[in-house]
Scaffold this active site. Sequence first.
Site, short mmCIF file in Angstrom:
data_model
loop_
_atom_site.label_atom_id
_atom_site.label_comp_id
_atom_site.label_asym_id
_atom_site.label_seq_id
_atom_site.Cartn_x
_atom_site.Cartn_y
_atom_site.Cartn_z
N GLN A 134 0.02 1.09 -0.24
CA GLN A 134 -0.43 2.32 1.58
C GLN A 134 0.38 2.26 1.97
OE1 GLN A 134 -1.18 -1.55 3.58
NE2 GLN A 134 -1.26 -1.55 5.09
N GLY A 135 -0.66 3.98 2.11
CA GLY A 135 -0.31 4.59 3.18
C GLY A 135 -1.11 4.64 4.34
N SER A 137 1.54 3.34 7.83
CA SER A 137 2.54 3.79 8.33
C SER A 137 3.42 5.47 8.18
CB SER A 137 3.19 3.00 8.43
OG SER A 137 3.34 2.07 8.26
N SER A 173 5.07 0.89 0.36
CA SER A 173 6.12 0.11 -0.54
C SER A 173 5.31 0.50 -1.86
CB SER A 173 5.91 -1.26 -0.50
OG SER A 173 6.61 -1.44 1.16
N GLU A 256 -4.14 -10.02 4.18
CA GLU A 256 -2.12 -10.03 3.92
C GLU A 256 -2.16 -11.62 4.74
OE1 GLU A 256 0.08 -7.51 6.63
OE2 GLU A 256 -0.58 -5.50 4.83
N ASN A 388 7.73 -8.32 14.49
CA ASN A 388 7.90 -9.82 15.17
C ASN A 388 7.90 -9.25 16.58
OD1 ASN A 388 7.95 -11.17 12.58
ND2 ASN A 388 10.13 -11.67 13.16
N GLU A 389 8.60 -8.82 16.86
CA GLU A 389 8.09 -8.01 19.12
C GLU A 389 6.21 -7.85 19.01
OE1 GLU A 389 10.48 -5.89 17.34
OE2 GLU A 389 11.77 -7.23 18.19
C1 LIG Z 1 10.02 -3.64 3.83
C2 LIG Z 1 8.77 -3.07 4.63
C3 LIG Z 1 7.66 -2.51 3.77
C4 LIG Z 1 6.69 -1.58 4.59
N1 LIG Z 1 5.82 -1.31 3.45
C5 LIG Z 1 4.60 -1.17 4.18
C6 LIG Z 1 3.60 -0.12 2.53
O1 LIG Z 1 3.39 0.16 2.15
N2 LIG Z 1 2.61 0.82 3.84
C7 LIG Z 1 2.54 1.46 4.90
O2 LIG Z 1 1.57 1.96 5.68
N3 LIG Z 1 4.39 0.60 6.48
C8 LIG Z 1 4.65 0.21 5.93
N4 LIG Z 1 5.77 -0.69 6.73
C9 LIG Z 1 5.80 0.23 7.85
C10 LIG Z 1 5.67 -1.09 8.80
O3 LIG Z 1 3.68 -1.95 9.02
C11 LIG Z 1 6.15 -0.30 9.78
O4 LIG Z 1 7.85 -0.25 9.32
C12 LIG Z 1 6.21 -1.21 11.23
O5 LIG Z 1 4.70 -1.34 11.62
C13 LIG Z 1 6.48 -0.98 12.36
O6 LIG Z 1 6.36 0.38 12.97
P1 LIG Z 1 7.56 1.30 13.24
O7 LIG Z 1 8.24 1.43 12.18
O8 LIG Z 1 7.15 2.93 13.19
O9 LIG Z 1 8.09 1.09 14.74
P2 LIG Z 1 7.50 1.23 15.23
O10 LIG Z 1 6.47 0.65 16.28
O11 LIG Z 1 8.84 2.44 16.14
O12 LIG Z 1 8.88 0.29 16.34
C14 LIG Z 1 10.01 0.42 17.01
C15 LIG Z 1 10.78 -0.64 17.35
O13 LIG Z 1 10.25 -0.75 19.29
C16 LIG Z 1 9.10 -2.56 19.36
N5 LIG Z 1 8.04 -2.40 19.97
C17 LIG Z 1 7.26 -1.29 19.46
N6 LIG Z 1 6.08 -1.33 20.09
C18 LIG Z 1 5.84 -2.50 20.95
C19 LIG Z 1 5.62 -2.82 21.81
N7 LIG Z 1 3.95 -2.81 22.29
N8 LIG Z 1 5.54 -4.29 22.40
C20 LIG Z 1 7.35 -4.52 22.00
N9 LIG Z 1 8.17 -3.98 20.75
C21 LIG Z 1 7.32 -2.48 20.88
C22 LIG Z 1 8.48 -2.33 17.27
O14 LIG Z 1 9.05 -3.90 17.55
C23 LIG Z 1 10.08 -2.46 16.71
O15 LIG Z 1 11.27 -2.55 17.34
C24 LIG Z 1 7.32 -1.59 5.45
C25 LIG Z 1 7.88 -1.95 7.08
C26 LIG Z 1 9.26 -2.54 6.24
C27 LIG Z 1 10.07 -2.48 7.20
#
Ligand SMILES: Cc1cc2nc3c(=O)[nH]c(=O)nc-3n(C[C@H](O)[C@H](O)[C@H](O)COP(=O)(O)OP(=O)(O)OC[C@H]3O[C@@H](n4cnc5c(N)ncnc54)[C@H](O)[C@@H]3O)c2cc1C
Length: 406
Positions: A134-135, A137, A173, A256, A388-389
């Site tokens: 899945q692409g 993020s 992933s 999911e 979780n946030e």
């Molecule tokens: C093990 C794992 C597997 C994954 N697999 C895939 C995959 O296969 N394909 C894919 O596309 N993505 C994948 N992801 C990505 C995942 O979907 C993103 O990491 C997730 O959506 C969070 O985005 P970010 O990492 O950009 O964090 P950000 O969105 O930048 O967040 C950073 C921090 O800010 C907080 N935050 C952000 N916005 C808010 C808000 N409005 N209110 C309160 N807090 C906030 C977040 O909770 C976090 O603590 C994977 C991630 C993990 C850890």
Amino acid sequence: VSNLLAKKDNLDEFRLAIRAWLKDVLPPAEDLERQENMCGRDYAGFEKFQNWWMAELKKVGLWTPHWPVEAGGAGISLKQQIVIAEEMARAAAPRRNMFVITLNHVPATLIPFGTKYQIEKYVAGAANGEVWCQGFSEPGAGSDLAGLRCKAELVKDPAGDYYRINGQKIWSSMSKHARYCILLARTDFNVRKHAGISYFLMDMKAPGVEVRPIRQATDRAEFSELFLTDVKIPVQDLLGQENKGWTVAQATLASERGVIAFEDTERKRYEMEAVLKKAVEKDAAWLKDAQLRREFARHLATLQGLRRLIRELLEKNEIDHNAPTVLPSVIKVVQTQLYQDYADLLTRIGGVEGQYFEPEPWDANGIPGDAMHDFLRSFGNTIAGGTNEIQRNIISERGLGMPREK
Ligand SMILES: Cc1cc2nc3c(=O)[nH]c(=O)nc-3n(C[C@H](O)[C@H](O)[C@H](O)COP(=O)(O)OP(=O)(O)OC[C@H]3O[C@@H](n4cnc5c(N)ncnc54)[C@H](O)[C@@H]3O)c2cc1C
């Protein structure tokens, strides 16, 4: 080997048949060496092991039983899916880690939105075990996924029109094992952000696709960055309409829910029971510590409550899959926090030795989990699939009716 689905109409018989088959096909829990040899500690071993498990499941009809009949599945009921999940958990059967997107997201998205060509080509391929990733993020678009900037431009070409893709994806992933990718890219930069996104089916072998694994705290690289430079995606691989990708993506994300979380908590139940049984047998020191005992009991109680919540979600989904509910968010928060707290407890119970970290072999059945590995990995689960946030925002706004975040 017979197709176990022949017994599916009598749930008790179905259960016993699955149980007997699992006993037969999996190496016994005590034979750790054979299990390790089967799944290995490197990526090639992991791939081989996952493919072996897929082939075994296929032989008995348990590879895609939950898919609709018209897509090559058996369209089994939720109750039948629950029986399979319970028996997989009970036997600590290998997970289907490499195929999570293949088995769940691909059919859930392609069956409602795919063209005849797409369904025949890609859903059939997924049924044959082609790995999908899945692409979605990007470095600047995770929680705020609609802010994605990977660019897709339509190019007219006498040899066949195509989209030219340029951009970067991250945290994808299993992408280094993947043959195809469900990809979100922006086809219009001049409209409200949700409105300019399109959904593509991308060949991971296409020129311009570069996969760079990201090493995690667990020393594994389960996910990778994808660098996309002038990648050509034929127009027939646009899924749904141009600029309507956001609606399609909702179907992917909704898949999911449910049975995966159910099987996972059932597994945790057996895992906790085994830890307790072993501690009692060995008269472990931690059992004499009231504080540690209390913590263990609290986690067990949380797990029981969680299992109930998940059953409730499954029952609600059976009645109306689209009914508005914040239950998935509640489950996600409680489950991932519980696993983290429980792994934290196990590392403390293990003392200095518990903090020693050895990367686990890839999830063969019965191999006792490494507490430190589980602790380090547990952080990823609080982030993946919506942090979780973000889940707490959903619960407070949609569930409790609190004011929306500005
Ligand atoms: C093990 C794992 C597997 C994954 N697999 C895939 C995959 O296969 N394909 C894919 O596309 N993505 C994948 N992801 C990505 C995942 O979907 C993103 O990491 C997730 O959506 C969070 O985005 P970010 O990492 O950009 O964090 P950000 O969105 O930048 O967040 C950073 C921090 O800010 C907080 N935050 C952000 N916005 C808010 C808000 N409005 N209110 C309160 N807090 C906030 C977040 O909770 C976090 O603590 C994977 C991630 C993990 C850890």
